[in-house]
Design an enzyme around this catalytic site. Structure first.
Site, PDB file in Angstrom:
ATOM      1  N   SER A  98      44.468  26.935  40.815  1.00 45.31           N
ATOM      2  CA  SER A  98      43.119  27.409  41.123  1.00 45.31           C
ATOM      3  C   SER A  98      42.136  27.213  39.977  1.00 45.31           C
ATOM      4  O   SER A  98      40.933  27.092  40.208  1.00 45.31           O
ATOM      5  CB  SER A  98      43.155  28.895  41.503  1.00 45.31           C
ATOM      6  OG  SER A  98      43.897  29.095  42.677  1.00 45.31           O
TER       7      SER A  98
ATOM      8  N   PHE B 112      36.633  47.476  41.849  1.00 40.65           N
ATOM      9  CA  PHE B 112      37.165  48.381  42.859  1.00 40.65           C
ATOM     10  C   PHE B 112      38.654  48.667  42.736  1.00 40.65           C
ATOM     11  O   PHE B 112      39.164  49.502  43.473  1.00 40.65           O
ATOM     12  CB  PHE B 112      36.829  47.821  44.246  1.00 40.65           C
ATOM     13  CG  PHE B 112      35.350  47.674  44.465  1.00 40.65           C
ATOM     14  CD1 PHE B 112      34.580  48.767  44.807  1.00 40.65           C
ATOM     15  CD2 PHE B 112      34.713  46.452  44.268  1.00 40.65           C
ATOM     16  CE1 PHE B 112      33.208  48.647  44.985  1.00 40.65           C
ATOM     17  CE2 PHE B 112      33.346  46.317  44.448  1.00 40.65           C
ATOM     18  CZ  PHE B 112      32.589  47.422  44.807  1.00 40.65           C
ATOM     19  N   GLU B 113      39.335  47.979  41.837  1.00 38.96           N
ATOM     20  CA  GLU B 113      40.748  48.249  41.577  1.00 38.96           C
ATOM     21  C   GLU B 113      41.042  47.908  40.116  1.00 38.96           C
ATOM     22  O   GLU B 113      40.358  47.053  39.528  1.00 38.96           O
ATOM     23  CB  GLU B 113      41.659  47.398  42.471  1.00 38.96           C
ATOM     24  CG  GLU B 113      41.717  47.824  43.925  1.00 38.96           C
ATOM     25  CD  GLU B 113      42.489  49.117  44.141  1.00 38.96           C
ATOM     26  OE1 GLU B 113      43.349  49.456  43.294  1.00 38.96           O
ATOM     27  OE2 GLU B 113      42.244  49.790  45.165  1.00 38.96           O
TER      28      GLU B 113
ATOM     29  N   ASP C 236      40.285  25.843  47.389  1.00 41.69           N
ATOM     30  CA  ASP C 236      40.592  25.161  46.132  1.00 41.69           C
ATOM     31  C   ASP C 236      41.835  24.302  46.245  1.00 41.69           C
ATOM     32  O   ASP C 236      41.952  23.272  45.598  1.00 41.69           O
ATOM     33  CB  ASP C 236      40.728  26.170  44.990  1.00 41.69           C
ATOM     34  CG  ASP C 236      41.592  27.377  45.347  1.00 41.69           C
ATOM     35  OD1 ASP C 236      42.057  27.468  46.501  1.00 41.69           O
ATOM     36  OD2 ASP C 236      41.789  28.232  44.469  1.00 41.69           O
ATOM     37  N   HIS C 237      42.771  24.715  47.075  1.00 41.34           N
ATOM     38  CA  HIS C 237      44.029  23.973  47.227  1.00 41.34           C
ATOM     39  C   HIS C 237      44.734  24.435  48.493  1.00 41.34           C
ATOM     40  O   HIS C 237      44.304  25.375  49.158  1.00 41.34           O
ATOM     41  CB  HIS C 237      44.935  24.184  46.012  1.00 41.34           C
ATOM     42  CG  HIS C 237      45.211  25.627  45.717  1.00 41.34           C
ATOM     43  ND1 HIS C 237      46.044  26.398  46.495  1.00 41.34           N
ATOM     44  CD2 HIS C 237      44.734  26.459  44.750  1.00 41.34           C
ATOM     45  CE1 HIS C 237      46.081  27.623  46.029  1.00 41.34           C
ATOM     46  NE2 HIS C 237      45.282  27.703  44.975  1.00 41.34           N
TER      47      HIS C 237
ATOM     48  N   ASP D 191      45.548  33.364  49.136  1.00 40.81           N
ATOM     49  CA  ASP D 191      46.474  32.663  48.250  1.00 40.81           C
ATOM     50  C   ASP D 191      47.657  33.546  47.882  1.00 40.81           C
ATOM     51  O   ASP D 191      48.816  33.120  47.934  1.00 40.81           O
ATOM     52  CB  ASP D 191      45.716  32.248  46.993  1.00 40.81           C
ATOM     53  CG  ASP D 191      46.598  31.658  45.916  1.00 40.81           C
ATOM     54  OD1 ASP D 191      47.062  30.514  46.093  1.00 40.81           O
ATOM     55  OD2 ASP D 191      46.826  32.334  44.891  1.00 40.81           O
TER      56      ASP D 191
ATOM     57  N   ASP E 172      40.732  30.980  48.724  1.00 38.86           N
ATOM     58  CA  ASP E 172      41.751  30.543  47.776  1.00 38.86           C
ATOM     59  C   ASP E 172      43.057  30.257  48.517  1.00 38.86           C
ATOM     60  O   ASP E 172      43.586  31.109  49.231  1.00 38.86           O
ATOM     61  CB  ASP E 172      41.980  31.628  46.719  1.00 38.86           C
ATOM     62  CG  ASP E 172      42.668  31.086  45.480  1.00 38.86           C
ATOM     63  OD1 ASP E 172      43.676  30.372  45.617  1.00 38.86           O
ATOM     64  OD2 ASP E 172      42.184  31.365  44.371  1.00 38.86           O
TER      65      ASP E 172
ATOM     66  N   GLU F 109      34.696  34.699  46.939  1.00 35.24           N
ATOM     67  CA  GLU F 109      36.081  34.250  47.072  1.00 35.24           C
ATOM     68  C   GLU F 109      36.918  35.206  47.910  1.00 35.24           C
ATOM     69  O   GLU F 109      36.980  36.404  47.634  1.00 35.24           O
ATOM     70  CB  GLU F 109      36.737  34.126  45.693  1.00 35.24           C
ATOM     71  CG  GLU F 109      38.184  33.621  45.789  1.00 35.24           C
ATOM     72  CD  GLU F 109      39.013  33.839  44.527  1.00 35.24           C
ATOM     73  OE1 GLU F 109      40.030  33.147  44.389  1.00 35.24           O
ATOM     74  OE2 GLU F 109      38.640  34.703  43.708  1.00 35.24           O
TER      75      GLU F 109
ATOM     76  N   GLU G 142      40.131  56.157  39.351  1.00 36.41           N
ATOM     77  CA  GLU G 142      40.728  56.308  40.680  1.00 36.41           C
ATOM     78  C   GLU G 142      42.196  56.715  40.628  1.00 36.41           C
ATOM     79  O   GLU G 142      42.670  57.442  41.513  1.00 36.41           O
ATOM     80  CB  GLU G 142      40.577  54.986  41.455  1.00 36.41           C
ATOM     81  CG  GLU G 142      40.939  55.069  42.914  1.00 36.41           C
ATOM     82  CD  GLU G 142      40.603  53.795  43.673  1.00 36.41           C
ATOM     83  OE1 GLU G 142      40.654  53.821  44.910  1.00 36.41           O
ATOM     84  OE2 GLU G 142      40.286  52.772  43.016  1.00 36.41           O
TER      85      GLU G 142
END
Length: 569
Positions: free
Chosen positions: A128, A302-303, A392-393, A351, A78, A346, A255
């Site tokens: 995106s 995971f977050e 993507d950009h 990005d 990204d 990804e 967490e």
């Protein structure tokens, strides 16, 4: 005929042939198939069907139909501009003790290369959502759109009949295994564009969707990850961040004791996923992921928000897997399916780091993506697996000056007298006599004027200002450690967040069908390269009546026709 007349005629013929070649390429490549595309007025004539057919024509004319891929892995960096790639290549090489310029990132060794034109239907410089929708559906669309053709952003009613079939949903309908991996929230623009349909990328959970949109029939992106199972089984692997989008305000984060979910509708989507996959494994740390390696389905969050930058993974209290580890886990699960699989991976935070004006994090996360691609290459065969790496950009990162060979890519420019090379190696200086760095941004929060958060001078990550004062010239960087991970490169124009760039990005490929990937192509053509090079995807489209007499999928598929109910009727 005189010699001069013959010369004019020859030139005219050459120009005519060149003009013809500038449109849809002639079918001269091995396995090439010619597809006619009607001429349209731009942009008024660019309908979804036109975008789809023109992309199909370019892919078929380049020989994509000759591909025999069983599996497809798309890696998406990204915001991974060509400048980011070049700087990361040197960054990795220097980190390994070499000058750096001679280095290659893993995908730069792939045999096929091309350029992708990234604009959205309504913007020269894209976002995106619209770009990834082009890659996943074969149709260019507006900025902010997720899985729908061009329309009005924020207008739910306008979007309801504009849903587009993604190649992940197509593969699911064709009984292939499917997977999504991202270091962003799984509901963020890029991963969302593989399974969701929304005119507005920001409708990630139910609290984000306006009441009017809900009343009109739009649903949030998170719940669409589960509902996309109507095409088959849904993604058998979904690994990334974004726990908060899938859990309720009544659920405490496993967490972080001070965090809860974001959903107000009472739906725990994690619980719903577990009920739909009783043999599957839900994981939220690296140890759990390792223990779940034999599970038939994987959901990893995971977050609560995005996953950590590569440099910050070591600070995760519960242990966070690398992008390479996520990729290996996904391939291990998906490759058990004899029908083949499609996987999107990804590297999202490249990005985010560029937006923050922090080149160190952008480059280190690009290297992490390179590690993931290398892991995929080692786990697959180029005889049956098509691997494509692209972005993507772009972004506004600049690579400037005349730094000497081996000069630290994050350092201050040292040269031998500039372009003329007439002096000894020394720090290069601008017209004011001040040193400057090799990397800089055209805009962003690295602007050196005072802000409401940091004083005038070099900025330190993180920096998210809401107001700026004009800079009084450039700061003296002589005693500033510009190689520190938190140093923010100077930006010319002050903006709260650095912007995307509008130039082309790279495409690199290996495996069946990759020979068709060359030249400069519209971004939506990547979808057609994938589906045409994968016989099982192509066959499923032809079964639905979207192919021409040559077997090329040229008609825009209707998503409803690929749902399981439609198959049963």
């Amino acid at each position: 005929m005189s010699r001069s007349t013959s010369l004019v005629a020859a030139i005219a013929t050459t120009l005519l042939l060149g003009a013809c070649a500038s449109g849809t390429p002639a079918a001269t490549a091995p396995g090439a198939v010619a597809v006619d595309v009607p001429a349209v007025a731009h942009p008024a004539g660019e309908t979804p069907q036109w975008w789809y057919r023109s992309g199909a024509a370019r892919a078929a004319g380049s020989g994509a139909m000759d591909g025999k891929a069983k599996n497809v892995i798309l890696f998406l960096g990204d915001g991974m501009s060509l400048t980011t790639v070049a700087a990361a290549r040197i960054f990795e090489g220097q980190r390994n003790g070499n000058p750096g310029e001679e280095n290659l990132l893993s995908w730069e060794r792939f045999p096929a290369t091309a350029f992708s034109k990234t604009y959205n239907t309504d913007s020269q410089t894209p976002d995106s959502a619209g770009t990834m929708t082009a890659i996943t559906t074969g149709v260019k669309t507006h900025m902010g759109a997720i899985g729908v053709s061009a329309g009005t952003r924020n207008d739910c009613a306008d979007s309801l009949n504009k849903g587009l079939l993604t190649w992940l949903q197509l593969a699911d309908s064709a009984h292939m295994a499917t997977g999504i991996v991202s270091t962003a929230r799984l509901t963020h623009a890029t991963p969302a564009a593989t399974y969701a349909h929304s005119p507005e990328r920001n409708w990630e959970n139910d609290t984000d969707v306006p009441d009017a949109a809900k009343a009109a029939g739009c649903t949030d992106i998170a719940q669409q990850l589960l509902s996309t199972a109507r095409y088959g089984r849904g993604p058998l692997v979904a690994l990334g961040g974004g726990r908060g989008e899938f859990t309720t305000v009544e659920e405490r984060d496993p967490e972080y004791d001070d965090k809860v979910g974001q959903r107000l509708d009472g739906r725990s989507l994690v619980t719903e996923w577990q009920q739909a996959h009783p043999q599957g494994a839900y994981v939220w740390n690296a140890k759990q992921l390792q223990a779940a390696r034999n599970a038939p389905a994987l959901l990893g969050l995971f977050e609560p928000d995005h996953m950590r930058y590569e440099i910050e993974r070591k600070d995760d209290p519960s242990g966070e897997p690398s992008l390479a580890e996520l990729t290996k886990a996904a391939i291990s699960t998906l490759s058990r399916h004899k029908e083949g699989y499609v996987l999107m991976v990804e590297g999202a935070r490249i990005d985010h780091a560029n937006h923050s004006g922090n080149a160190y994090r952008a480059l280190s996360d690009t290297v992490a993506l390179s590690d993931a691609v290398r892991a995929a290459v080692e786990a697959t065969s180029d005889q049956d697996t098509l691997i494509i790496v692209t972005a993507d950009h772009s972004h506004t990162l600049n690579f400037v000056g005349y730094p000497a060979r081996g000069n630290p890519i994050l350092g201050k420019v040292k040269d031998k007298g500039g372009e003329d090379g007439v002096g000894g190696l020394d720090v290069a200086r601008d017209g004011l006599g001040l040193p400057y760095t090799t990397l800089s941004y055209a805009n962003g929060p690295g602007y050196t004027g005072a802000t409401n958060q940091q004083p005038a001078g070099p900025k330190v990550y993180p920096h998210n200002p809401s107001s700026f004062d004009p800079a009084a010239g450039r700061p003296d960087l002589s005693h500033v450690d510009t190689e520190h991970p938190d140093y923010m490169q100077e930006a010319l124009v002050p903006t709260k967040s650095e912007t995307h760039g509008g130039e082309d990005v790279g495409i690199w490929a290996r495996g069946p069908g990759s020979k068709a990937i060359r030249g400069t192509m519209e971004q939506n053509t990547i979808y057609h390269m994938i589906v045409q090079a994968t016989p099982r995807l192509r066959q499923r489209l032809c079964e639905a009546g979207t192919c021409d007499a040559q077997g090329v999928p040229v008609d825009l598929p209707t998503p409803k026709a690929f749902e399981r109910k439609a198959d049963a009727n």
